[in-house]
Design an enzyme around this catalytic site. Structure first.
Site, PDB file in Angstrom:
ATOM      1  N   HIS A 199     109.216  95.331  24.517  1.00 57.41           N
ATOM      2  CA  HIS A 199     108.756  96.270  25.537  1.00 57.41           C
ATOM      3  C   HIS A 199     109.871  96.611  26.527  1.00 57.41           C
ATOM      4  O   HIS A 199     109.895  97.712  27.091  1.00 57.41           O
ATOM      5  CB  HIS A 199     107.537  95.708  26.280  1.00 57.41           C
ATOM      6  CG  HIS A 199     106.563  96.770  26.676  1.00 57.41           C
ATOM      7  ND1 HIS A 199     105.803  97.469  25.761  1.00 57.41           N
ATOM      8  CD2 HIS A 199     106.240  97.291  27.894  1.00 57.41           C
ATOM      9  CE1 HIS A 199     105.052  98.354  26.408  1.00 57.41           C
ATOM     10  NE2 HIS A 199     105.303  98.267  27.689  1.00 57.41           N
TER      11      HIS A 199
ATOM     12  N   ARG B 161     106.300 101.076  20.533  1.00 55.81           N
ATOM     13  CA  ARG B 161     105.735  99.772  20.861  1.00 55.81           C
ATOM     14  C   ARG B 161     105.932  98.803  19.682  1.00 55.81           C
ATOM     15  O   ARG B 161     106.155  99.222  18.546  1.00 55.81           O
ATOM     16  CB  ARG B 161     104.249  99.891  21.172  1.00 55.81           C
ATOM     17  CG  ARG B 161     103.920 100.818  22.336  1.00 55.81           C
ATOM     18  CD  ARG B 161     102.415 100.971  22.490  1.00 55.81           C
ATOM     19  NE  ARG B 161     102.037 101.814  23.615  1.00 55.81           N
ATOM     20  CZ  ARG B 161     101.810 103.130  23.514  1.00 55.81           C
ATOM     21  NH1 ARG B 161     101.917 103.745  22.342  1.00 55.81           N
ATOM     22  NH2 ARG B 161     101.463 103.826  24.590  1.00 55.81           N
TER      23      ARG B 161
ATOM     24  N   LYS C  74      98.381 104.071  20.259  1.00 55.10           N
ATOM     25  CA  LYS C  74      97.095 103.558  20.739  1.00 55.10           C
ATOM     26  C   LYS C  74      95.980 104.573  20.498  1.00 55.10           C
ATOM     27  O   LYS C  74      96.195 105.776  20.634  1.00 55.10           O
ATOM     28  CB  LYS C  74      97.186 103.247  22.235  1.00 55.10           C
ATOM     29  CG  LYS C  74      97.975 101.986  22.562  1.00 55.10           C
ATOM     30  CD  LYS C  74      97.938 101.704  24.055  1.00 55.10           C
ATOM     31  CE  LYS C  74      98.645 100.407  24.395  1.00 55.10           C
ATOM     32  NZ  LYS C  74      98.608 100.123  25.851  1.00 55.10           N
TER      33      LYS C  74
ATOM     34  N   ARG D 125     111.632  99.439  25.155  1.00 55.37           N
ATOM     35  CA  ARG D 125     110.853 100.659  25.423  1.00 55.37           C
ATOM     36  C   ARG D 125     111.163 101.151  26.847  1.00 55.37           C
ATOM     37  O   ARG D 125     111.371 102.344  27.066  1.00 55.37           O
ATOM     38  CB  ARG D 125     109.369 100.357  25.254  1.00 55.37           C
ATOM     39  CG  ARG D 125     108.409 101.529  25.497  1.00 55.37           C
ATOM     40  CD  ARG D 125     107.025 101.108  25.020  1.00 55.37           C
ATOM     41  NE  ARG D 125     105.953 101.925  25.541  1.00 55.37           N
ATOM     42  CZ  ARG D 125     105.538 103.069  25.008  1.00 55.37           C
ATOM     43  NH1 ARG D 125     106.151 103.565  23.945  1.00 55.37           N
ATOM     44  NH2 ARG D 125     104.525 103.744  25.532  1.00 55.37           N
TER      45      ARG D 125
ATOM     46  N   TYR E 286     109.099 105.307  35.844  1.00 54.33           N
ATOM     47  CA  TYR E 286     110.520 105.375  35.486  1.00 54.33           C
ATOM     48  C   TYR E 286     111.326 106.224  36.452  1.00 54.33           C
ATOM     49  O   TYR E 286     112.545 106.102  36.509  1.00 54.33           O
ATOM     50  CB  TYR E 286     110.673 105.886  34.048  1.00 54.33           C
ATOM     51  CG  TYR E 286     110.035 104.949  33.052  1.00 54.33           C
ATOM     52  CD1 TYR E 286     110.590 103.702  32.788  1.00 54.33           C
ATOM     53  CD2 TYR E 286     108.843 105.291  32.409  1.00 54.33           C
ATOM     54  CE1 TYR E 286     109.976 102.820  31.903  1.00 54.33           C
ATOM     55  CE2 TYR E 286     108.234 104.418  31.525  1.00 54.33           C
ATOM     56  CZ  TYR E 286     108.804 103.182  31.278  1.00 54.33           C
ATOM     57  OH  TYR E 286     108.202 102.306  30.405  1.00 54.33           O
TER      58      TYR E 286
ATOM     59  N   HIS F 251     102.266 108.280  26.213  1.00 58.53           N
ATOM     60  CA  HIS F 251     101.397 107.957  27.349  1.00 58.53           C
ATOM     61  C   HIS F 251     100.246 108.956  27.441  1.00 58.53           C
ATOM     62  O   HIS F 251     100.437 110.153  27.200  1.00 58.53           O
ATOM     63  CB  HIS F 251     102.195 107.989  28.654  1.00 58.53           C
ATOM     64  CG  HIS F 251     103.030 106.767  28.877  1.00 58.53           C
ATOM     65  ND1 HIS F 251     104.077 106.723  29.770  1.00 58.53           N
ATOM     66  CD2 HIS F 251     102.965 105.527  28.314  1.00 58.53           C
ATOM     67  CE1 HIS F 251     104.619 105.517  29.746  1.00 58.53           C
ATOM     68  NE2 HIS F 251     103.972 104.778  28.883  1.00 58.53           N
TER      69      HIS F 251
END
Length: 304
Positions: free
Chosen positions: A250, A156, A180, A253, A285, A276
């Site tokens: 992004h 990210r 995150k 990404r 995806y 994730h």
């Protein structure tokens, strides 16, 4: 810890920043949404300094209906984000005992149309990284490193600007990425990229005067890159090879994940590489992979 109503927003933002460790852009979005809701309460209900306990579900619904108004016409995606901001805010204050019930119970988010993530075609990324001539200066050198790292790792924007030299593991040929919620993940990189990374760190000390040697990537003054400068660089360079609507970090990404999936990568492996929390976030995806297969079928099968 019960806080006064007037400090409710400040305390919540502090929680997102220090405890949840959310990226700056995410925190800005939360603050914007909550301040917009406060302005609505002041305008429609003359509640300039409302007690949290006095905010009702009907007020929230009235606010959401106002967002759907023809003049504003906010998308379902935008409204869902604002609902999420409000839910997080009231859930936090419920947890710390500042309210006894949340006005968000019974508030249903509108269904947003699912959009497939945009990505840069594989051959276009090859053109950008292998055949494009970058300026022969520090910015050109750094811009190419930015694009290469994004595409090779899928990290990210916030992860890249905060990437430290200490997170580069030369012996293991990998990067330790802090994602995150302060979660760490290990992303393997090619020998070629590792050579480029070590070369960049060495060149930084040679070419720049007193550079920041804590963070990996720096500008021509030796200072840490800003998220905005990285975004603008990526946008400008992607514009030279693709005409897709979004040209952002992004999108790189998305390109990383899509190309992995198109070339047979395991879904769980892609999930881990992206950092994730759940497989559901990664499954989007697979749709791009299916679309690619459909396209190949239509072009190749005689009866298609």
């Amino acid at each position: 810890m019960v806080v006064s109503d007037k400090d409710a927003l400040a305390v919540f933002i502090d929680y997102l920043s220090k405890e949840k460790r959310y990226p700056e852009n995410t925190i800005i979005a939360y603050r914007f949404d909550l301040e917009e809701f406060a302005r609505f309460l002041a305008l429609e209900y003359e509640m300039t300094a409302p007690h949290l306990q006095d905010i009702t579900t009907s007020m929230v619904r009235s606010y959401l209906a106002n967002l759907k108004d023809e003049k504003k016409k906010r998308s379902a995606r935008t409204i869902n984000r604002k609902i999420s901001s409000l839910k997080s805010f009231f859930k936090y204050h419920l947890r710390i005992g500042n309210i006894t019930k949340t006005p968000m119970s019974g508030v249903i988010a509108p269904k947003a149309r699912k959009r497939l993530p945009q990505f840069v075609e594989q051959q276009d990324m090859g053109q950008l990284l292998e055949h494009t001539v970058f300026p022969d200066n520090w910015k050109g050198y750094t811009d190419k490193m930015i694009l290469t790292i994004f595409y090779h790792t899928g990290m990210r924007l916030s992860e890249l600007v905060n990437l430290k030299e200490s997170q580069v593991n030369q012996e293991g040929n990998n990067l330790k990425i802090l994602g995150k919620g302060n979660k760490e993940r290990i992303v393997p990189v090619s020998t070629e990229l590792m050579t480029s990374l070590t070369g960049y760190m060495r060149q930084k000390r040679k070419d720049l005067e007193g550079p920041d040697t804590t963070v990996l990537l720096v500008n021509e003054k030796g200072k840490k890159l800003s998220a905005r400068s990285v975004y603008l660089s990526v946008n400008a360079w992607l514009s030279t090879v693709t005409t897709i609507d979004k040209k952002s970090p992004h999108v790189l990404r998305h390109s990383f994940a899509t190309h992995l999936m198109n070339n047979g990568a395991d879904l769980n492996a892609v999930k881990e590489l992206l950092g994730h929390a759940s497989l559901a976030a990664t499954q989007v995806y697979t749709h791009n992979t299916i679309e690619k297969l459909k396209d190949i079928y239509k072009k190749a099968h005689p009866r298609a």
